[in-house]
Design a protein around this motif. Structure first.
Motif, PDB file in Angstrom:
ATOM      1  N   ILE A   1     -29.481  -0.954 -60.215  1.00 60.01           N
ATOM      2  CA  ILE A   1     -30.418  -0.565 -59.163  1.00 60.01           C
ATOM      3  C   ILE A   1     -30.499  -1.640 -58.082  1.00 60.01           C
ATOM      4  CG2 ILE A   1     -32.879  -0.198 -58.664  1.00 60.01           C
ATOM      5  CD1 ILE A   1     -33.101   1.287 -61.278  1.00 60.01           C
ATOM      6  N   ILE A   2     -30.512  -1.215 -56.819  1.00 63.52           N
ATOM      7  CA  ILE A   2     -30.692  -2.111 -55.678  1.00 63.52           C
ATOM      8  C   ILE A   2     -32.045  -1.801 -55.057  1.00 63.52           C
ATOM      9  CG2 ILE A   2     -29.830  -2.759 -53.393  1.00 63.52           C
ATOM     10  CD1 ILE A   2     -27.048  -1.892 -54.325  1.00 63.52           C
ATOM     11  N   THR A   3     -32.869  -2.794 -54.887  1.00 62.15           N
ATOM     12  CA  THR A   3     -34.210  -2.606 -54.335  1.00 62.15           C
ATOM     13  C   THR A   3     -34.288  -3.182 -52.920  1.00 62.15           C
ATOM     14  OG1 THR A   3     -35.077  -4.725 -55.120  1.00 62.15           O
ATOM     15  CG2 THR A   3     -35.149  -2.856 -56.664  1.00 62.15           C
ATOM     16  N   PRO A   4     -35.301  -2.772 -52.134  1.00 65.42           N
ATOM     17  CA  PRO A   4     -35.505  -3.381 -50.814  1.00 65.42           C
ATOM     18  C   PRO A   4     -35.709  -4.895 -50.914  1.00 65.42           C
ATOM     19  CG  PRO A   4     -36.811  -1.384 -51.024  1.00 65.42           C
ATOM     20  CD  PRO A   4     -36.248  -1.666 -52.383  1.00 65.42           C
ATOM     21  N   GLN A   5     -36.336  -5.337 -52.006  1.00 69.50           N
ATOM     22  CA  GLN A   5     -36.561  -6.771 -52.211  1.00 69.50           C
ATOM     23  C   GLN A   5     -35.243  -7.517 -52.393  1.00 69.50           C
ATOM     24  OE1 GLN A   5     -38.231  -4.330 -53.943  1.00 69.50           O
ATOM     25  NE2 GLN A   5     -40.131  -4.479 -52.754  1.00 69.50           N
ATOM     26  N   ASP A   6     -34.305  -6.888 -53.108  1.00 70.79           N
ATOM     27  CA  ASP A   6     -32.976  -7.491 -53.280  1.00 70.79           C
ATOM     28  C   ASP A   6     -32.268  -7.635 -51.934  1.00 70.79           C
ATOM     29  OD1 ASP A   6     -33.255  -7.624 -56.040  1.00 70.79           O
ATOM     30  OD2 ASP A   6     -32.329  -5.668 -56.369  1.00 70.79           O
ATOM     31  N   LEU A   7     -32.414  -6.618 -51.094  1.00 71.55           N
ATOM     32  CA  LEU A   7     -31.754  -6.652 -49.788  1.00 71.55           C
ATOM     33  C   LEU A   7     -32.382  -7.720 -48.878  1.00 71.55           C
ATOM     34  CD1 LEU A   7     -31.216  -2.845 -49.056  1.00 71.55           C
ATOM     35  CD2 LEU A   7     -29.605  -4.499 -49.999  1.00 71.55           C
ATOM     36  N   CYS A   8     -33.697  -7.827 -48.913  1.00 73.21           N
ATOM     37  CA  CYS A   8     -34.370  -8.866 -48.115  1.00 73.21           C
ATOM     38  C   CYS A   8     -33.929 -10.251 -48.576  1.00 73.21           C
ATOM     39  CB  CYS A   8     -35.884  -8.730 -48.235  1.00 73.21           C
ATOM     40  SG  CYS A   8     -36.573  -7.273 -47.413  1.00 73.21           S
ATOM     41  N   PHE A   9     -33.865 -10.436 -49.890  1.00 72.47           N
ATOM     42  CA  PHE A   9     -33.450 -11.721 -50.457  1.00 72.47           C
ATOM     43  C   PHE A   9     -32.006 -12.050 -50.057  1.00 72.47           C
ATOM     44  CE2 PHE A   9     -31.332 -13.791 -54.169  1.00 72.47           C
ATOM     45  CZ  PHE A   9     -31.939 -15.037 -54.057  1.00 72.47           C
ATOM     46  N   SER A  10     -31.112 -11.066 -50.191  1.00 73.74           N
ATOM     47  CA  SER A  10     -29.701 -11.284 -49.881  1.00 73.74           C
ATOM     48  C   SER A  10     -29.491 -11.559 -48.396  1.00 73.74           C
ATOM     49  CB  SER A  10     -28.879 -10.060 -50.297  1.00 73.74           C
ATOM     50  OG  SER A  10     -29.043  -9.796 -51.679  1.00 73.74           O
ATOM     51  N   LEU A  11     -30.220 -10.820 -47.545  1.00 77.47           N
ATOM     52  CA  LEU A  11     -30.094 -11.012 -46.105  1.00 77.47           C
ATOM     53  C   LEU A  11     -30.551 -12.411 -45.704  1.00 77.47           C
ATOM     54  CD1 LEU A  11     -29.506  -9.799 -43.298  1.00 77.47           C
ATOM     55  CD2 LEU A  11     -31.869  -8.979 -43.252  1.00 77.47           C
ATOM     56  N   GLN A  12     -31.704 -12.821 -46.205  1.00 70.93           N
ATOM     57  CA  GLN A  12     -32.219 -14.159 -45.892  1.00 70.93           C
ATOM     58  C   GLN A  12     -31.269 -15.255 -46.349  1.00 70.93           C
ATOM     59  OE1 GLN A  12     -37.030 -14.565 -45.466  1.00 70.93           O
ATOM     60  NE2 GLN A  12     -36.075 -15.332 -47.288  1.00 70.93           N
ATOM     61  N   GLU A  13     -30.856 -15.192 -47.603  1.00 65.29           N
ATOM     62  CA  GLU A  13     -30.022 -16.249 -48.157  1.00 65.29           C
ATOM     63  C   GLU A  13     -28.707 -16.402 -47.392  1.00 65.29           C
ATOM     64  OE1 GLU A  13     -30.833 -18.390 -50.964  1.00 65.29           O
ATOM     65  OE2 GLU A  13     -32.734 -17.572 -50.251  1.00 65.29           O
ATOM     66  N   THR A  14     -28.096 -15.275 -47.052  1.00 65.28           N
ATOM     67  CA  THR A  14     -26.800 -15.325 -46.371  1.00 65.28           C
ATOM     68  C   THR A  14     -26.936 -15.813 -44.932  1.00 65.28           C
ATOM     69  OG1 THR A  14     -26.083 -13.451 -47.738  1.00 65.28           O
ATOM     70  CG2 THR A  14     -24.725 -14.005 -45.813  1.00 65.28           C
ATOM     71  N   VAL A  15     -27.885 -15.242 -44.193  1.00 61.42           N
ATOM     72  CA  VAL A  15     -28.060 -15.613 -42.788  1.00 61.42           C
ATOM     73  C   VAL A  15     -28.488 -17.070 -42.656  1.00 61.42           C
ATOM     74  CG1 VAL A  15     -29.482 -15.226 -40.743  1.00 61.42           C
ATOM     75  CG2 VAL A  15     -28.498 -13.278 -41.949  1.00 61.42           C
ATOM     76  N   TYR A  16     -29.420 -17.498 -43.502  1.00 62.10           N
ATOM     77  CA  TYR A  16     -29.909 -18.872 -43.380  1.00 62.10           C
ATOM     78  C   TYR A  16     -28.853 -19.893 -43.806  1.00 62.10           C
ATOM     79  CZ  TYR A  16     -34.480 -16.754 -42.592  1.00 62.10           C
ATOM     80  OH  TYR A  16     -35.530 -16.025 -42.077  1.00 62.10           O
ATOM     81  N   ALA A  17     -28.004 -19.507 -44.757  1.00 63.84           N
ATOM     82  CA  ALA A  17     -26.894 -20.387 -45.131  1.00 63.84           C
ATOM     83  C   ALA A  17     -25.952 -20.590 -43.948  1.00 63.84           C
ATOM     84  CB  ALA A  17     -26.132 -19.806 -46.318  1.00 63.84           C
ATOM     85  N   MET A  18     -25.727 -19.542 -43.184  1.00 70.98           N
ATOM     86  CA  MET A  18     -24.892 -19.642 -41.988  1.00 70.98           C
ATOM     87  C   MET A  18     -25.517 -20.576 -40.967  1.00 70.98           C
ATOM     88  SD  MET A  18     -24.045 -15.554 -41.829  1.00 70.98           S
ATOM     89  CE  MET A  18     -23.624 -15.525 -40.095  1.00 70.98           C
ATOM     90  N   LEU A  19     -26.823 -20.454 -40.777  1.00 70.25           N
ATOM     91  CA  LEU A  19     -27.514 -21.297 -39.789  1.00 70.25           C
ATOM     92  C   LEU A  19     -27.508 -22.765 -40.209  1.00 70.25           C
ATOM     93  CD1 LEU A  19     -30.587 -19.008 -38.965  1.00 70.25           C
ATOM     94  CD2 LEU A  19     -28.495 -19.309 -37.622  1.00 70.25           C
ATOM     95  N   VAL A  20     -27.688 -23.004 -41.503  1.00 71.96           N
ATOM     96  CA  VAL A  20     -27.643 -24.385 -42.005  1.00 71.96           C
ATOM     97  C   VAL A  20     -26.259 -24.978 -41.794  1.00 71.96           C
ATOM     98  CG1 VAL A  20     -27.771 -25.825 -44.078  1.00 71.96           C
ATOM     99  CG2 VAL A  20     -29.520 -24.088 -43.664  1.00 71.96           C
ATOM    100  N   GLU A  21     -25.229 -24.169 -42.028  1.00 68.07           N
ATOM    101  CA  GLU A  21     -23.852 -24.668 -41.878  1.00 68.07           C
ATOM    102  C   GLU A  21     -23.555 -25.097 -40.440  1.00 68.07           C
ATOM    103  OE1 GLU A  21     -19.322 -22.931 -41.821  1.00 68.07           O
ATOM    104  OE2 GLU A  21     -20.675 -22.142 -43.362  1.00 68.07           O
ATOM    105  N   ILE A  22     -23.908 -24.262 -39.468  1.00 67.02           N
ATOM    106  CA  ILE A  22     -23.578 -24.623 -38.080  1.00 67.02           C
ATOM    107  C   ILE A  22     -24.443 -25.792 -37.591  1.00 67.02           C
ATOM    108  CG2 ILE A  22     -22.713 -22.327 -37.546  1.00 67.02           C
ATOM    109  CD1 ILE A  22     -25.318 -21.801 -35.990  1.00 67.02           C
TER     110      ILE A  22
END
Length: 367
Positions: free
Chosen positions: A255-276
């Motif tokens: 099962i995929i929940t809205p909470q999982d999507l919010c968590f995944s979106l945040q983690e991925t996008v913020y990792a990109m911002l930290v890298e640059i």
């Protein structure tokens, strides 16, 4: 460069200076009074704002946002002056957001600023919205010469100061991070009160699965439209559930929940911002990071940036929602710094622009 530079020296520091700042580049109308004391300190006397909030699933349109700003302008400014304990006659200059931002809301703020200027015979100072964020962040945190990560609904930039200019080292190639978060919040029907990004942050804390999403950094630039499309696609997956699982639902682990999507979106996008941001720090040899803009109040982003900075033996500076989220006091601070260097915006040029690059501003107050 917008406006004009008067060939006059730095305004005397033998008295206090007061500035009224007006901000309204997006869905918030803000007014603030900043005081520069003759002892060299900057004091926030008041900082008032009102936010235009739309129903869940809806964004804010320029025309409706402009109507909101015109409706609330007098009350917000009056509250601002009352809390500061000053009158318009005591103000030295009126600072307003010249850009960047949404056209109609910017025009409403410029109109209010011009009206006050004519009524009380006060000089105008047009301010770059991004520079306002940076200068307020520097003032509040005490950061000396940091790499700046500017993240908001309309902007995503990695910036550093050099030779009286804020140089842009990297930025988004398509949409801003705040816009990415806001649009996903609308997709899953999250509330816009107090802000879509804040509600995504709260939902992300309940997420349990890190789902694979595109990771697009290109040098010191990022691309965010692909990740938005990918996370939206998950909401069409047969495994996606917004409510408790029923008898015919797939096994729990699928099962995929809205909470999982919010968590995944945040983690991925913020990792990109930290890298640059780290790449920019390495490029200029900086040990400081300053996070500004509305998205900068996100605690998870601050935490991830802190881990990176600690590994580099550096420091992270950030402010809370009072100064990260669009506000009038940041416009007053940047405007007053500029005014004291002799800058004024003539009435005939007190227009606004949706496109006003951070690196177009002459940062005369820094050496």
């Amino acid at each position: 460069m917008p406006g004009k530079i008067r060939q006059t020296p730095l305004k005397s520091a033998d008295r206090d200076y007061l500035a009224l700042g007006l901000e309204g580049s997006a869905n918030k109308f803000g007014a603030g009074i900043m005081k520069h004391s003759k002892d060299g300190s900057a004091i926030v006397l008041s900082n008032v704002r009102h936010t235009y909030v739309t129903p869940p699933g809806e964004g804010f349109q320029p025309r409706d946002t402009a109507l909101h700003h015109r409706e609330w302008a007098l009350k917000v400014i009056d509250d601002c002056l009352t809390k500061a304990g000053v009158s318009m006659h005591q103000i030295d200059c009126i600072c307003f957001t010249k850009g960047p931002g949404m056209g109609a809301p910017l025009q409403s703020v410029a109109l209010v600023a011009r009206t006050l200027s004519l009524l009380f015979n006060k000089p105008l100072v047009g301010v770059n919205h991004c520079v306002g964020h940076i200068e307020m962040g520097r003032e509040i945190t005490g950061a000396q010469n940091p790499v700046v990560l500017y993240v908001s609904g309309g902007n995503t930039q990695v910036i550093a100061y050099s030779r009286q200019c804020y140089r842009i080292f990297g930025e988004t190639l398509d949409i801003a991070v705040g816009n990415c978060l806001d649009r996903f919040a609308r997709i899953i029907n999250l509330s816009n009160d107090p802000a879509p990004g804040y509600n995504i942050e709260q939902e992300a804390k309940k997420g349990k699965r890190l789902l694979p999403l595109p990771y697009a950094t290109k040098g010191m630039d990022v691309s965010l439209s692909g990740i938005l499309s990918a996370v939206e696609a998950y909401t069409l997956d047969k495994r996606f559930r917004t409510q408790e699982a029923s008898a015919d639902s797939p096994p729990d682990e699928d099962i995929i929940t809205p909470q999982d999507l919010c968590f995944s979106l945040q983690e991925t996008v913020y990792a990109m911002l930290v890298e640059i941001t780290e790449r920019a720090m390495a490029h200029i040899g900086s040990k400081e990071v300053l996070i500004v803009g509305g998205v900068g109040s996100n605690e998870r982003l601050q935490q991830m940036m802190g881990i990176m900075a600690q590994e580099r033996r550096g420091l992270v500076f950030a402010t809370d929602e009072r100064f990260c989220i669009d506000n009038g006091i940041m416009i007053a601070q940047a405007g007053l710094l500029s005014y004291r260097m002799g800058f004024e915006t003539p009435l005939a040029k007190s227009t606004c622009t949706q496109r006003f690059r951070t690196d177009e501003v002459h940062v005369a107050w820094r050496s």
